[in-house]
Design a protein around this motif. Structure first.
Motif, PDB file in Angstrom:
ATOM      1  N   ASP A 182       0.848  -1.188   0.000  1.00 18.69           N
ATOM      2  CA  ASP A 182       0.000   0.000   0.000  1.00 18.69           C
ATOM      3  C   ASP A 182       0.887   1.241   0.000  1.00 18.69           C
ATOM      4  N   PHE A 183       0.864   1.973  -1.100  1.00 17.53           N
ATOM      5  CA  PHE A 183       1.722   3.155  -1.221  1.00 17.53           C
ATOM      6  C   PHE A 183       0.997   4.446  -0.837  1.00 17.53           C
ATOM      7  N   SER A 184      -0.288   4.318  -0.449  1.00 15.14           N
ATOM      8  CA  SER A 184      -1.076   5.543  -0.260  1.00 15.14           C
ATOM      9  C   SER A 184      -0.555   6.409   0.884  1.00 15.14           C
ATOM     10  N   SER A 185       0.145   5.773   1.845  1.00 18.72           N
ATOM     11  CA  SER A 185       0.644   6.572   2.963  1.00 18.72           C
ATOM     12  C   SER A 185       2.004   7.187   2.662  1.00 18.72           C
ATOM     13  N   ARG A 186       2.639   6.747   1.578  1.00 19.83           N
ATOM     14  CA  ARG A 186       3.947   7.304   1.218  1.00 19.83           C
ATOM     15  C   ARG A 186       3.717   8.470   0.266  1.00 19.83           C
ATOM     16  N   THR A 187       4.033   9.637   0.727  1.00 24.71           N
ATOM     17  CA  THR A 187       3.689  10.786  -0.116  1.00 24.71           C
ATOM     18  C   THR A 187       4.846  11.749  -0.320  1.00 24.71           C
ATOM     19  N   THR A 188       6.085  11.272  -0.232  1.00 23.97           N
ATOM     20  CA  THR A 188       7.189  12.165  -0.571  1.00 23.97           C
ATOM     21  C   THR A 188       7.303  12.223  -2.091  1.00 23.97           C
ATOM     22  N   SER A 189       8.013  13.241  -2.590  1.00 27.09           N
ATOM     23  CA  SER A 189       8.076  13.377  -4.042  1.00 27.09           C
ATOM     24  C   SER A 189       8.847  12.224  -4.668  1.00 27.09           C
ATOM     25  N   SER A 190       9.812  11.655  -3.925  1.00 29.98           N
ATOM     26  CA  SER A 190      10.561  10.558  -4.543  1.00 29.98           C
ATOM     27  C   SER A 190       9.785   9.251  -4.515  1.00 29.98           C
ATOM     28  N   SER A 191       8.884   9.075  -3.532  1.00 24.32           N
ATOM     29  CA  SER A 191       8.123   7.828  -3.492  1.00 24.32           C
ATOM     30  C   SER A 191       7.081   7.775  -4.604  1.00 24.32           C
ATOM     31  N   GLU A 192       6.841   8.922  -5.245  1.00 21.86           N
ATOM     32  CA  GLU A 192       5.896   8.986  -6.361  1.00 21.86           C
ATOM     33  C   GLU A 192       6.285   7.999  -7.479  1.00 21.86           C
ATOM     34  N   LEU A 193       7.589   7.821  -7.675  1.00 22.52           N
ATOM     35  CA  LEU A 193       8.071   6.893  -8.704  1.00 22.52           C
ATOM     36  C   LEU A 193       7.587   5.473  -8.399  1.00 22.52           C
ATOM     37  N   ALA A 194       7.708   5.073  -7.137  1.00 20.50           N
ATOM     38  CA  ALA A 194       7.283   3.735  -6.725  1.00 20.50           C
ATOM     39  C   ALA A 194       5.768   3.595  -6.829  1.00 20.50           C
ATOM     40  N   THR A 195       5.053   4.642  -6.417  1.00 24.94           N
ATOM     41  CA  THR A 195       3.594   4.600  -6.473  1.00 24.94           C
ATOM     42  C   THR A 195       3.114   4.413  -7.913  1.00 24.94           C
ATOM     43  N   ARG A 196       3.699   5.179  -8.818  1.00 28.54           N
ATOM     44  CA  ARG A 196       3.238   5.106 -10.216  1.00 28.54           C
ATOM     45  C   ARG A 196       3.635   3.793 -10.876  1.00 28.54           C
ATOM     46  N   PHE A 197       4.810   3.260 -10.514  1.00 27.28           N
ATOM     47  CA  PHE A 197       5.202   1.958 -11.059  1.00 27.28           C
ATOM     48  C   PHE A 197       4.229   0.893 -10.550  1.00 27.28           C
ATOM     49  N   SER A 198       3.882   1.009  -9.282  1.00 28.07           N
ATOM     50  CA  SER A 198       2.960   0.051  -8.693  1.00 28.07           C
ATOM     51  C   SER A 198       1.606   0.046  -9.421  1.00 28.07           C
ATOM     52  N   VAL A 199       1.082   1.240  -9.718  1.00 28.24           N
ATOM     53  CA  VAL A 199      -0.208   1.310 -10.417  1.00 28.24           C
ATOM     54  C   VAL A 199      -0.090   0.682 -11.808  1.00 28.24           C
ATOM     55  N   LEU A 200       1.040   0.931 -12.480  1.00 22.10           N
ATOM     56  CA  LEU A 200       1.214   0.382 -13.826  1.00 22.10           C
ATOM     57  C   LEU A 200       1.310  -1.151 -13.795  1.00 22.10           C
ATOM     58  N   VAL A 201       2.041  -1.687 -12.816  1.00 19.14           N
ATOM     59  CA  VAL A 201       2.142  -3.150 -12.703  1.00 19.14           C
ATOM     60  C   VAL A 201       0.752  -3.744 -12.447  1.00 19.14           C
ATOM     61  N   ARG A 202      -0.032  -3.086 -11.586  1.00 17.96           N
ATOM     62  CA  ARG A 202      -1.398  -3.568 -11.304  1.00 17.96           C
ATOM     63  C   ARG A 202      -2.271  -3.512 -12.551  1.00 17.96           C
ATOM     64  N   LYS A 203      -2.049  -2.505 -13.386  1.00 23.11           N
ATOM     65  CA  LYS A 203      -2.846  -2.405 -14.616  1.00 23.11           C
ATOM     66  C   LYS A 203      -2.449  -3.474 -15.633  1.00 23.11           C
ATOM     67  N   ILE A 204      -1.141  -3.778 -15.674  1.00 16.92           N
ATOM     68  CA  ILE A 204      -0.680  -4.817 -16.604  1.00 16.92           C
ATOM     69  C   ILE A 204      -1.327  -6.161 -16.238  1.00 16.92           C
ATOM     70  N   TRP A 205      -1.476  -6.407 -14.928  1.00 19.11           N
ATOM     71  CA  TRP A 205      -2.020  -7.687 -14.466  1.00 19.11           C
ATOM     72  C   TRP A 205      -3.514  -7.597 -14.128  1.00 19.11           C
ATOM     73  N   ASN A 206      -4.166  -6.513 -14.545  1.00 18.93           N
ATOM     74  CA  ASN A 206      -5.584  -6.328 -14.236  1.00 18.93           C
ATOM     75  C   ASN A 206      -6.444  -7.384 -14.921  1.00 18.93           C
ATOM     76  N   THR A 207      -7.285  -8.041 -14.141  1.00 14.37           N
ATOM     77  CA  THR A 207      -8.168  -9.066 -14.699  1.00 14.37           C
ATOM     78  C   THR A 207      -9.518  -8.489 -15.126  1.00 14.37           C
ATOM     79  N   ARG A 208      -9.732  -7.181 -14.818  1.00 11.42           N
ATOM     80  CA  ARG A 208     -11.028  -6.572 -15.165  1.00 11.42           C
ATOM     81  C   ARG A 208     -10.823  -5.268 -15.925  1.00 11.42           C
ATOM     82  N   ALA A 209      -9.863  -5.266 -16.861  1.00  5.45           N
ATOM     83  CA  ALA A 209      -9.521  -4.042 -17.594  1.00  5.45           C
ATOM     84  C   ALA A 209     -10.590  -3.703 -18.625  1.00  5.45           C
TER      85      ALA A 209
END
Ligand SMILES: [Zn+2]
Length: 480
Positions: free
Chosen positions: A169-196
């Motif tokens: 869960d990246f929602s609690s990490r809100t520094t500007s550098s953690s944004e990279l991890a948050t966005r990568f995480s969303v993209l990985v979830r979209k690649i593996w999305n079963t309900r796209a």
């Protein structure tokens, strides 16, 4: 000009689903950076569920509010909270029929489903009824970001990395550098999305962050080198996850890819005799260093220009094990005036990244070595390149690695009449393994196709990801 709107906290009785039939799912993917299309702010952004555009705020005088009044689009989802509101009235809609939209904003699979991704072959269907394989979807090439797509696809298929980014869960990490991890995480979830809603994803949001954070060294307008990008990405991702610059194993990136190697260096000194007729080498002191690596560079032998009887160039081949011998601790390489020997140290990391160095730059031109590297896709024994250490690994026992992903290069002529090496364009693809079906797929931006496992080596491999076979895990069936 505007008529007065009475704000409501709840829909008028009997009108709870009013406007929901105006939602147009086919224009929704939430892949593009969430900036208000009017103010360009990324704060408090809503997506209009009728046209897909982003607008800031929902209060009177907000851009979303004006969009509702001017264009007559009434349903909006907050990109952070995923709450849906009707504007200009301002009340929240809690209908269950909106769950699929909230899921597409940030797909989160439950843990048991994530852990099953490599075991259970799943098919899914998009909005238009088109079948797709979650995990094996195309990625938009917005302008020149194929280098980026190939690397992201490869990383999204390294199971421990993928599972971490799908479950954390990246929602609690809100520094500007953690944004990279948050966005990568969303993209990985979209690649593996079963309900796209669509059978492809756009990496725009992550790319924008990479572009900003790298001062446009890597962006979507200019093609870059995939390995240079990977190196930048792994280092910055390590820091985004709070990893230490000095301590080992402080992020998932280092736990997955980092290993150690021993470097022996010896200065080459030549001494002339009295008459300056003869030069001989003096044995200099050997300096031994231990270094950490995330990626191993493999050098190709200089490509001879063989030609057959029809004057066609013959493409040379070299086995992977032969270029790996750089790390056998015996063969010496000369760098500047130093002689160096390399050997890997136990324990090897769970995943090895090999960079096959094809491009070299001298003062005048950038040169490409087209040598084909041949390899088995399973059961690569890494033991010969590791310094024996009986306390950590029984001597003589193999250390098996299996291929997970292979990023390939192709030089495509931009003009039919150009000679080789002239007017070439680089094309980057990635070959990834569908573990649930035991099949290989090749992805070039939006195009996903099956490829035969035995043909993988026929391309110009540039970056390989190898996975260590876990102890006690039976040798996988099949020899390819
Ligand atoms: Zn709209």
């Amino acid at each position: 000009m505007y008529f007065a709107v009475s704000r409501q906290t709840a829909p008028s009785e009997g009108y709870s689903d009013l406007y929901l039939d105006t939602i147009n799912r086919s224009v929704l993917d939430f892949d593009f950076e969430k900036l208000c299309s009017v103010s360009l702010s990324n704060i408090n952004v809503y997506a209009c569920l009728v046209c897909g555009k982003y607008y800031q705020g929902r209060g009177p005088k907000s851009h979303a509010y004006f969009h509702a009044l001017e264009i007559g689009h009434h349903v909006y989802v907050n990109m952070q909270t995923k709450k849906v509101f009707v504007l200009p009235e301002g009340y929240e809609v809690t209908s269950k029929s909106l769950e699929d939209i909230k899921f597409v904003v940030d797909p989160q699979l439950p843990k048991d489903e994530v852990m099953q991704l490599d075991q259970v072959a799943r098919d899914a269907w998009d909005l238009s009824g088109k079948k797709y394989r979650p995990g094996f979807v195309g990625m938009n090439n917005i302008k020149a970001n194929d280098y980026f797509n190939a690397i992201i696809q490869a990383l999204a298929h390294v199971p421990p990395l993928r599972n971490f980014f799908m479950l954390e869960d990246f929602s609690s990490r809100t520094t500007s550098s953690s944004e990279l991890a948050t966005r990568f995480s969303v993209l990985v979830r979209k690649i593996w999305n079963t309900r796209a809603f669509k059978t492809h994803v756009s990496p725009h949001e992550l790319l924008q962050q990479v572009s900003r954070q790298s001062n446009k060294k890597f962006d979507l307008l200019h093609q870059s080198d995939p390995v240079e990008f990977l190196s930048w990405f792994l280092n910055n991702m390590h820091l985004a996850l709070g990893g230490s610059k000095t301590k080992a194993g402080t992020s998932i990136i280092h736990r997955v890819f980092q290993g150690k190697l021993k470097v022996e260096s010896q200065r080459i000194t030549a001494k002339a005799d009295a008459g300056d007729r003869l030069r001989f080498e003096e044995a200099a002191e050997v300096i031994v260093d231990t270094m950490r690596y995330l990626m191993l560079t493999l050098d190709l032998p200089a490509a001879p220009l063989f030609q057959d009887e029809l004057d066609r160039n013959i493409i040379p081949q070299v086995p992977l094990t032969s270029i790996l011998s750089k790390y056998d601790g015996v063969r010496a390489q000369e760098h500047l005036s130093m002689r160096k020997r390399y050997r890997l140290l136990h324990p090897l990391p769970p995943y090895l990244l090999f960079h096959i160095k094809r491009f070299s730059k001298n003062k005048f031109v950038s040169e490409r070595n087209p040598t084909i590297v041949t390899f088995p896709i399973r059961s690569l024994d890494m033991a010969p390149y590791v310094e024996p250490n009986p306390a950590m690994h029984p001597p003589g026992e193999p250390i098996w690695y299996d291929l997970v992903a292979n990023v390939t290069h192709e030089a495509v002529r931009t003009r039919d009449d150009s000679v080789e090496g002239e007017a070439e364009r680089k094309v980057w693809r990635v070959q990834i393994r569908d573990r649930a079906r035991d099949e290989w797929l090749q992805v070039q931006d939006l195009f996903v196709e099956r490829v035969a496992a035995e043909t993988l080596f026929t391309k110009e491999s540039y970056l390989m990801v190898w996975e260590r076979r876990r102890e006690g895990k039976r040798k996988e069936k099949g020899s390819n």
